[in-house]
Design an enzyme around this catalytic site. Structure first.
Site, PDB file in Angstrom:
ATOM      1  CB  CYS A 125      -0.911   0.001   1.224  1.00  0.00           C
ATOM      2  SG  CYS A 125      -1.823   1.532   1.447  1.00  0.00           S
ATOM      3  CB  SER A 863      38.173  19.542  16.295  1.00  0.00           C
ATOM      4  OG  SER A 863      37.864  19.944  14.978  1.00  0.00           O
ATOM      5  CD  GLU A 987      31.465  29.468  24.127  1.00  0.00           C
ATOM      6  OE1 GLU A 987      32.013  30.256  23.331  1.00  0.00           O
ATOM      7  OE2 GLU A 987      30.408  28.882  23.877  1.00  0.00           O
TER       8      GLU A 987
END
Length: 1013
Positions: A125, A863, A987
């Protein structure tokens, strides 16, 4: 309202008698009314019309609800023909008597809808993607496979309940009923009754008397009468306008030649189009309404198309003008003196008037596209239902899995996929690491077919993860080979051709059987200056000509987001390896698909070959081959600086499994292998939709990447200043041309917001680092006596020593990892696998002036693994000047954190690829400029050496320790007392690369707590 070029259908008077009807195969006479469906060409990046006689078009079954909106060219027809199209569409097309014997209007059999009992349990279907069991009632809508239109209409089956849900999208109108389905009369009486209830026909009737309330019906009648009068007036005006235009056209055809008509256009300062009918249309429009003045935005020519006047000019060399208006500026149409001898032109007097347009109607939802169906496949199955992520994919299973074959089959089918036993037919292979290592005969077939192998966990995660299919494939990959996964094509509704037999010549856009070599990653044969395209068939007997220091090979790109094209064109001059024989090879198509074709021409001589190459290059780009400064021209291709350098084989040598020659510690050997893993680089690019066929790994020049950064800077500026759509469009076209992307059949998305710019900046950052890594692999020593690992290690120019697990140094670092894992980063735990002490060549000398600066701290920097070859060989770098500042919260600098998990998130690991690398660097912070909110720093205030973004959580300062004058903030996270900040954690940013001295590199294992990440 959809632009003409985007409409599925087209109608016009045949321009010649050359076209054949796709239904009856008879020719369509010139000037007769014909209709077409627009289908994707398998030969080039664009659509082509499949023409039909007017009567044949309706016989194959269509559901056009609003011809004036859905059919291109409708408004240019004669009035009587417009009414003819409308009435035929309203009647549901041409059909015979109903199968139950009644010939009433509502009982016409619908040719493109059918009902029957399923002949087997093989059909699926298209609504819910579940199986339709044998003997169950199933309903179908005939649809066209856009990649193989020559197959004609194919029944696409639905469960009755799923059909009802998608009734509107499938074009089964409210007035249609179940008894109009083809095959309805063959169903049992019980099933007929059920279907009649599910699909009743709704007749439009007025209100009953009992529904009238307080004279409301009288008010409605008055309003209705006013509306009808208004519509009637507009219709009369539109008919009069249509009659006027066609009267002018008919008289012009009798009185003037095509050359005369061209002269009239030129005299009135109008562009002369190609084609007799287009010229006639332009002259008639000018005579009826006045000569069009140039576009105010680009000075281009405005042209009437269905619902408005569109500009055909270009705002820049990259982008067409987007001006569209129903009230263009005009001047009086002037007939030159010499034409006044023509009696019709002499007596023609038209009262100055504006063109009238019918009221705008929104386009209906396309009746030919069910929700779960797209017009063509893409590299990732993004358009499938959320609970059917493997829709239209064929899966091969190999080896002993935890599930039995039947269980695996059930799981795959539940997710929308199909099980296959052939590697050549498979989109994907599910197996075990053991099977891949064993490399039996079946697995060799999988490798030969370039089918990606993933582990069994993929099935569990693909059902629950919110990540893209491509990310999950990358995360669970077990094989070092594997092309980008393609799904089987799905269909759009369209008419049936006479024959259902496929053409031998046409391949379709995506092969279902066998492996199309251009669908997989090409193996490029390098000889001399460039790679010989394998599609030429001459890769083993010829090479690309190099003359005067110039390699005669060009890869060109052209993106037009408005048209939805994403095209490439490749051109090569090939010289025989032994004899004086020459060929010109060219190929073209759509990036990321197998739409396209190629041509190989043998040339009489070297001189002829060079001349023909240069002619083709100039024809495609508008520039001479030897031109030093390239100028981009509208609708012309742009050259991509793709370097198919001579060092591919060198890369292969250096990436082979290391032998026993290396003297490096085992842990260092594994680290170097991880850093230079070419497959990881490929996976990273695939995640960014980079096309690895048109832009193989490491081949895009650094200069071109920098040019792309500059474009993103312009995009950022344009977005922030609220620039025009045309400017955004222009910049997007330029970016996608420079950096080839694989969007499959989707339109390239506009770069029109900060998020899209940030995503592309991240992509270019990674491209640059991958370019560095690949350059390192290709360059340097070719000493065959050295182990490949040692050769690559030397290229990093970094002394890497393993830190003893039991040392005090290792204990401090492990404590730093454990204590500074933030509570909000709770999807994984971090396990320290290896600690390396690193010393980059020349970095300590560069750092020396900052050694005396106060406030030096040991901080984290995470990273992608693919970036570490660049980081170790060149150090941590600041984003290039060309890059936009978007995405850098405190401007372009080098960012660090005192919470390990904040940096670890930048490692981009996954459950299938859980190993990441993270750095500890000594950072000379000095006097910090403390900030609580984003600030794009380009220059620090006087007396400041760095920026500190203040977070709500900070490592407990009382637990910090000092090692050789450097603070190690290894305390557990506590509230910082700073509440009005947008940062959760601190930071640290420095803007001078010399303020960083990398000390340690950690290999971490991310232990994800659940597969539902």
């Amino acid at each position: 309202m959809a632009e003409a070029s985007e409409r599925l259908y087209r109608v016009e008077y045949a321009k010649s008698g050359r076209a054949s009807c796709k239904k009856c195969s008879e020719s369509i006479p010139k000037d007769s009314l014909r209709m077409a469906i627009m289908v994707q060409s398998p030969m080039f990046d664009g659509k082509v019309p499949h023409w039909y006689h007017f009567s044949c078009f309706w016989k194959v079954g269509h559901s056009i609800r609003q011809p004036d909106v859905e059919v291109d060219g409708f408004s240019e027809l004669r009035w009587d023909d417009q009414q003819k199209v409308k009435k035929t569409a309203e009647a549901g097309g041409v059909a015979g008597k109903g199968q139950d014997g009644s010939g009433g209007k509502s009982e016409k059999t619908l040719g493109d809808f059918a009902a029957e009992y399923a002949k087997s349990n093989r059909s699926t279907c298209k609504g819910c993607m579940e199986k339709i069991e044998k003997g169950q009632v199933r309903l179908s809508k005939k649809m066209l496979d856009p990649e193989k239109p020559q197959l004609g209409m194919i029944d696409r089956w639905y469960h009755p309940t799923c059909f009802v849900k998608n009734r509107e999208e499938l074009g089964f109108r409210p007035e249609y009923s179940a008894s109009q389905l083809k095959g309805f009369s063959l169903l049992s009486a019980e099933d007929k009754e059920v279907l009649k209830k599910q699909l009743p026909g709704v007749k439009s009737e007025g209100k009953r008397k009992g529904d009238e309330v307080d004279g409301a019906d009288e008010v409605a009648k008055k309003k209705s009468k006013k509306g009808k009068d208004k519509d009637s007036k507009l219709e009369k005006a539109l008919k009069a306008q249509n009659d006027l235009i066609w009267n002018i056209k008919d008289e012009l055809k009798k009185a003037c030649s095509t050359s005369d008509l061209k002269e009239l256009l030129i005299f009135n300062q109008q562009q002369v189009p190609s084609g007799e009918s287009a010229i006639l249309d332009r002259v008639a429009d000018g005579m009826a309404f006045g000569a069009l003045l140039p576009c105010k935005e680009c000075s281009g020519q405005l042209v009437f198309k269905s619902d408005a006047y569109y500009c055909t000019g270009d705002v820049t060399a990259w982008t067409k003008c987007m001006v569209k208006t129903q009230t263009p500026s005009r001047k009086e149409w002037v007939t030159p003196k010499e034409f006044r001898e023509i009696s019709y032109l002499k007596k023609l007097k038209v009262k100055k008037q504006d063109r009238i347009f019918p009221p705008e109607t929104s386009a209906p939802a396309p009746p030919h596209l069910p929700p779960s169906v797209t017009s063509a496949p893409t590299a990732v199955n993004s358009s499938c239902p959320a609970d059917k992520p493997l829709s239209n994919m064929k899966i091969l299973t190999l080896g002993k899995l935890s599930q039995s074959k039947d269980e695996a089959k059930a799981t795959i089918e539940k997710l929308g996929g199909k099980l296959t036993g052939s590697a050549n037919n498979a989109s994907l292979c599910i197996s075990t690491k053991k099977e891949v290592e064993k490399m039996g005969k079946k697995m060799e077939e999988v490798q030969a077919a370039n089918v990606r192998v993933v582990c069994e966990d993929f099935l569990q995660d693909v059902a629950a993860s919110t990540k893209s299919l491509q990310e999950l494939l990358s995360a669970h990959s077990l094989s070092s080979w594997g092309a980008e996964v393609k799904v089987e094509p799905v269909e759009v509704a369209a008419p049936k051709g006479k024959s259902a037999a496929p053409s031998k010549k046409s391949k379709g856009l995506y092969k279902e059987e066998g492996v199309n070599k251009s669908e997989k990653r090409m193996k490029l044969t390098l000889k001399g200056g460039a790679a010989v395209d394998p599609d030429s068939g001459l890769e083993h007997s010829a090479h690309v000509l190099e003359k005067g220091g110039k390699v005669f090979s060009a890869t060109l790109g052209l993106v037009d987001i408005v048209k939805g094209t994403n095209s490439y064109y490749k051109l090569q001059l090939l010289e025989d390896d032994k004899e004086s024989r020459y060929w010109i090879f060219r190929s073209w198509g759509r990036v990321g698909t197998v739409i396209g074709s190629n041509k190989l021409e043998q040339m009489p001589s070297k001189e002829d070959a060079v001349e023909h190459f240069m002619k083709l290059y100039e024809e495609k780009t508008g520039n001479a081959w030897h031109s030093k400064n390239f100028t981009k021209y509208p609708k012309k291709f742009y050259p991509l600086e793709i370097d198919y350098g001579q060092d591919e084989e060198a890369v292969k040598k250096l990436t082979v499994k290391p032998g026993t020659k290396s003297k490096l510690p085992k842990a260092v050997q594994e680290l170097v292998g991880m850093i230079f893993d070419v497959e990881s680089m490929k996976k990273a690019l695939v995640e960014y939709e980079i096309d690895l066929q048109k832009m193989p790994l490491g081949k895009l020049s650094k200069r071109q990447i920098q040019a792309a950064y500059s474009i993103l800077s312009e995009v950022q500026q344009a977005v922030s200043q609220g620039s025009s759509d045309s400017q955004i469009l222009d910049l997007s076209n330029r970016f996608y041309t420079l950096i080839p992307h694989d969007f499959g059949m989707k339109k390239p998305p506009l770069l029109n917001n900060a998020d899209s710019v940030q995503a592309k900046v991240e992509m270019l950052d990674n491209l640059l680092d991958i370019e560095v890594a690949y350059s390192l692999l290709r360059g340097g020593s070719d000493d065959s006596s050295k182990d490949p690992i040692d050769v690559n290690y030397e290229k990093l120019k970094t002394d890497i020593k393993v830190v003893d697990r039991d040392s005090e140094e290792a204990e401090v670092i492990r404590k730093y990892v454990k204590n500074t894992h933030a509570t909000t980063h709770n999807a994984y735990d971090l396990e320290v696998m290896d600690i390396f002490k690193i010393e980059r060549e020349g970095e300590s000398q560069r750092y020396k002036p900052f050694k005396q600066l106060h406030n030096r701290r040991l901080l984290w920097h995470g990273s992608r693994t693919t970036n570490f070859a660049g980081i170790l060989s060149q150090g941590l770098r600041i984003a290039p000047p060309e890059a936009p500042v978007t995405g850098y919260m405190f401007g372009k600098g080098i960012y660090f954190a005192d919470m390990v998990s904040k940096s670890a998130n930048y490692c981009h690991t996954s459950q299938g690829d859980p190993i990441g690398l993270i750095l500890l660097g000594e950072v000379a912070l000095g006097n910090m400029y403390e900030l609580k909110h984003a600030s794009h720093i380009s220059k620090l205030p006087k007396g400041k050496h760095s920026v500190k973004g203040l977070g709500k959580t900070t490592p407990d300062p009382s637990a910090s320790i000092t090692l050789e004058g450097v603070e190690v903030p290894l305390g557990t996270g506590i509230p910082s007392g700073v509440n009005d900040t947008c940062l959760l954690y601190n930071e640290y940013i420095v803007y001078d690369i010399a303020q960083v001295n990398l000390k340690y590199l950690l290999k971490l294992k991310f232990n994800f707590k659940t597969s539902l990440w």
